[in-house]
Design an enzyme around this catalytic site. Structure first.
Site, PDB file in Angstrom:
ATOM      1  N   GLU A 169     -10.271   9.677 -35.805  1.00 28.94           N
ATOM      2  CA  GLU A 169     -11.169   8.548 -36.023  1.00 28.94           C
ATOM      3  C   GLU A 169     -12.178   8.909 -37.121  1.00 28.94           C
ATOM      4  O   GLU A 169     -13.212   9.529 -36.828  1.00 28.94           O
ATOM      5  CB  GLU A 169     -11.917   8.216 -34.732  1.00 28.94           C
ATOM      6  CG  GLU A 169     -11.026   7.741 -33.614  1.00 28.94           C
ATOM      7  CD  GLU A 169     -11.739   6.770 -32.673  1.00 28.94           C
ATOM      8  OE1 GLU A 169     -11.147   5.734 -32.357  1.00 28.94           O
ATOM      9  OE2 GLU A 169     -12.884   7.030 -32.286  1.00 28.94           O
ATOM     10  N   GLY A 206     -11.341  -0.048 -30.792  1.00 26.00           N
ATOM     11  CA  GLY A 206     -12.663  -0.435 -30.299  1.00 26.00           C
ATOM     12  C   GLY A 206     -12.783  -1.945 -30.221  1.00 26.00           C
ATOM     13  O   GLY A 206     -12.277  -2.600 -29.305  1.00 26.00           O
ATOM     14  N   GLY A 207     -13.448  -2.528 -31.207  1.00 26.14           N
ATOM     15  CA  GLY A 207     -13.767  -3.956 -31.214  1.00 26.14           C
ATOM     16  C   GLY A 207     -12.598  -4.867 -30.846  1.00 26.14           C
ATOM     17  O   GLY A 207     -12.751  -5.770 -30.004  1.00 26.14           O
ATOM     18  N   HIS A 218     -15.509  11.662 -28.488  1.00 29.09           N
ATOM     19  CA  HIS A 218     -15.695  10.520 -29.399  1.00 29.09           C
ATOM     20  C   HIS A 218     -16.934  10.768 -30.270  1.00 29.09           C
ATOM     21  O   HIS A 218     -17.938  11.305 -29.793  1.00 29.09           O
ATOM     22  CB  HIS A 218     -15.861   9.226 -28.593  1.00 29.09           C
ATOM     23  CG  HIS A 218     -15.718   8.006 -29.441  1.00 29.09           C
ATOM     24  ND1 HIS A 218     -16.731   7.568 -30.271  1.00 29.09           N
ATOM     25  CD2 HIS A 218     -14.681   7.158 -29.627  1.00 29.09           C
ATOM     26  CE1 HIS A 218     -16.302   6.492 -30.919  1.00 29.09           C
ATOM     27  NE2 HIS A 218     -15.077   6.225 -30.552  1.00 29.09           N
ATOM     28  N   GLY A 274     -15.976   0.673 -36.470  1.00 26.54           N
ATOM     29  CA  GLY A 274     -16.833  -0.503 -36.330  1.00 26.54           C
ATOM     30  C   GLY A 274     -17.359  -1.045 -37.652  1.00 26.54           C
ATOM     31  O   GLY A 274     -18.273  -1.869 -37.671  1.00 26.54           O
ATOM     32  N   TRP A 326     -13.336   0.145 -24.726  1.00 19.91           N
ATOM     33  CA  TRP A 326     -14.281  -0.984 -24.664  1.00 19.91           C
ATOM     34  C   TRP A 326     -15.702  -0.565 -25.035  1.00 19.91           C
ATOM     35  O   TRP A 326     -16.568  -1.418 -25.219  1.00 19.91           O
ATOM     36  CB  TRP A 326     -14.285  -1.595 -23.257  1.00 19.91           C
ATOM     37  CG  TRP A 326     -13.063  -2.392 -22.912  1.00 19.91           C
ATOM     38  CD1 TRP A 326     -11.890  -2.459 -23.626  1.00 19.91           C
ATOM     39  CD2 TRP A 326     -12.885  -3.241 -21.765  1.00 19.91           C
ATOM     40  NE1 TRP A 326     -11.007  -3.297 -22.984  1.00 19.91           N
ATOM     41  CE2 TRP A 326     -11.585  -3.787 -21.850  1.00 19.91           C
ATOM     42  CE3 TRP A 326     -13.694  -3.586 -20.674  1.00 19.91           C
ATOM     43  CZ2 TRP A 326     -11.085  -4.664 -20.878  1.00 19.91           C
ATOM     44  CZ3 TRP A 326     -13.189  -4.452 -19.706  1.00 19.91           C
ATOM     45  CH2 TRP A 326     -11.899  -4.993 -19.823  1.00 19.91           C
ATOM     46  N   GLU A 369     -19.201   8.899 -31.213  1.00 18.47           N
ATOM     47  CA  GLU A 369     -20.448   8.298 -30.712  1.00 18.47           C
ATOM     48  C   GLU A 369     -21.105   9.183 -29.676  1.00 18.47           C
ATOM     49  O   GLU A 369     -22.331   9.254 -29.598  1.00 18.47           O
ATOM     50  CB  GLU A 369     -20.145   6.886 -30.161  1.00 18.47           C
ATOM     51  CG  GLU A 369     -19.877   5.914 -31.310  1.00 18.47           C
ATOM     52  CD  GLU A 369     -18.973   4.742 -30.960  1.00 18.47           C
ATOM     53  OE1 GLU A 369     -18.742   4.466 -29.771  1.00 18.47           O
ATOM     54  OE2 GLU A 369     -18.480   4.098 -31.914  1.00 18.47           O
TER      55      GLU A 369
HETATM   56  P1  13P Z   1     -13.410   0.033 -33.895  1.00 17.02           P
HETATM   57  O1  13P Z   1     -11.968  -0.310 -33.625  1.00 17.02           O
HETATM   58  O2  13P Z   1     -14.382  -0.980 -33.381  1.00 17.02           O
HETATM   59  O3  13P Z   1     -13.634   0.425 -35.328  1.00 17.02           O
HETATM   60  O4  13P Z   1     -13.718   1.369 -33.027  1.00 17.02           O
HETATM   61  C1  13P Z   1     -12.873   2.447 -33.132  1.00 17.02           C
HETATM   62  C2  13P Z   1     -13.235   3.407 -32.074  1.00 17.02           C
HETATM   63  O5  13P Z   1     -14.262   4.065 -32.147  1.00 17.02           O
HETATM   64  C3  13P Z   1     -12.331   3.541 -30.911  1.00 17.02           C
HETATM   65  O6  13P Z   1     -12.658   4.643 -30.134  1.00 17.02           O
END
Ligand code: 13P
Length: 248
Positions: A164, A230-231, A92, A170, A14, A94
């Protein structure tokens, strides 16, 4: 071909989204279906962990590299365990970027999660320029090798991997099924040099703009065992359709 016992998995990350209402909606939607051939995992922000019923598999999005003590704002693996987490997303992109998490810190966190009996979902993946300049595989191998050096290949029996590609997160720009398969097969081959059994059985998820509409094709690739979402994990119906794609 080597046989394997890999079970499909879909984890919803999330990120810094969601609210108490979404916790309820997600629980209700997941309670209505039986997903016998896969594991569905929800990784909400920390405060929501305690709100989920026991029948939902939970993961955290991060953990501290320290065990306890004077680390303001951090959450330890033992606290996460007490709140019902069985998985922890580690490394991750991020967090590597926003929080300057190095490969070494990622490796320490993986080790601590394993020692506590939790399953790390170890993320790796390249920025676009690495793919363009042709160093994709050495970049990914280095990310994995940092953890291999810390915990050893045998512990990879207790780890889930998540590829990823940063350029796909995203952005709506999903890796093609062939691009995902190529990297997943490379990773399995890389691990097979150390232990072919562990390489054949490790679950490798793909993450980056997975949706209900592309999940089935991605998950049908031989070395893609599910997704880190993610989204689309913020919409219970979308998340469910991705889980169903993995449940076949
Ligand atoms: P999205 O599915 O929003 O591209 O994000 C992927 C993600 O970073 C899941 O950890």
């Amino acid at each position: 071909m080597q046989t394997n016992s890999r079970r499909s998995m879909v984890a919803g990350n999330w990120k810094m989204n969601g609210d108490k209402a979404l916790v309820k909606q997600m629980q209700n939607v997941l309670a209505e279906v039986s997903l016998d051939n896969m594991d569905a995992v929800i990784c909400p922000p920390f405060p929501f962990l305690g709100l989920f019923a026991d029948n939902i598999k939970l993961g955290a999005q991060n953990m501290s590299q320290f065990d306890s003590g004077a680390h303001t704002g951090e959450v330890s693996v033992s606290i996460l365990k007490e709140f019902g987490c069985s998985y922890i997303i580690i490394g991750h992109s991020e967090r590597r970027e926003d929080n300057f998490e190095s490969d070494d810190v990622v490796a320490i966190k993986v080790e601590k999660a394993l020692n506590a009996g939790l399953t790390p979902i170890l993320c790796f993946g390249e920025p676009e320029k690495i793919r363009e300049d042709g160093s994709l595989f050495s970049y990914i191998a280095a990310q994995l090798d940092a953890v291999l050096q810390q915990v050893g290949i045998a512990q990879f029996a207790n780890i889930v991997l998540a590829y990823e590609p940063i350029w796909a997160i995203g952005t709506g720009k999903t890796a093609s099924p062939e691009q995902a398969q190529e990297v997943h097969a490379f990773v399995r081959g890389h691990l097979a040099k150390l232990d072919s059994d562990i390489a054949a059985n490790i679950v490798i998820l793909y993450g980056g703009s997975v949706k209900g509409s592309n999940a089935e094709e991605l998950f049908s690739q031989e070395d893609v065992d599910g997704g880190l979402i993610g989204g689309a994990s913020l919409n219970p119906e979308d998340f469910l359709s991705i889980c169903q794609a993995a449940n076949q």
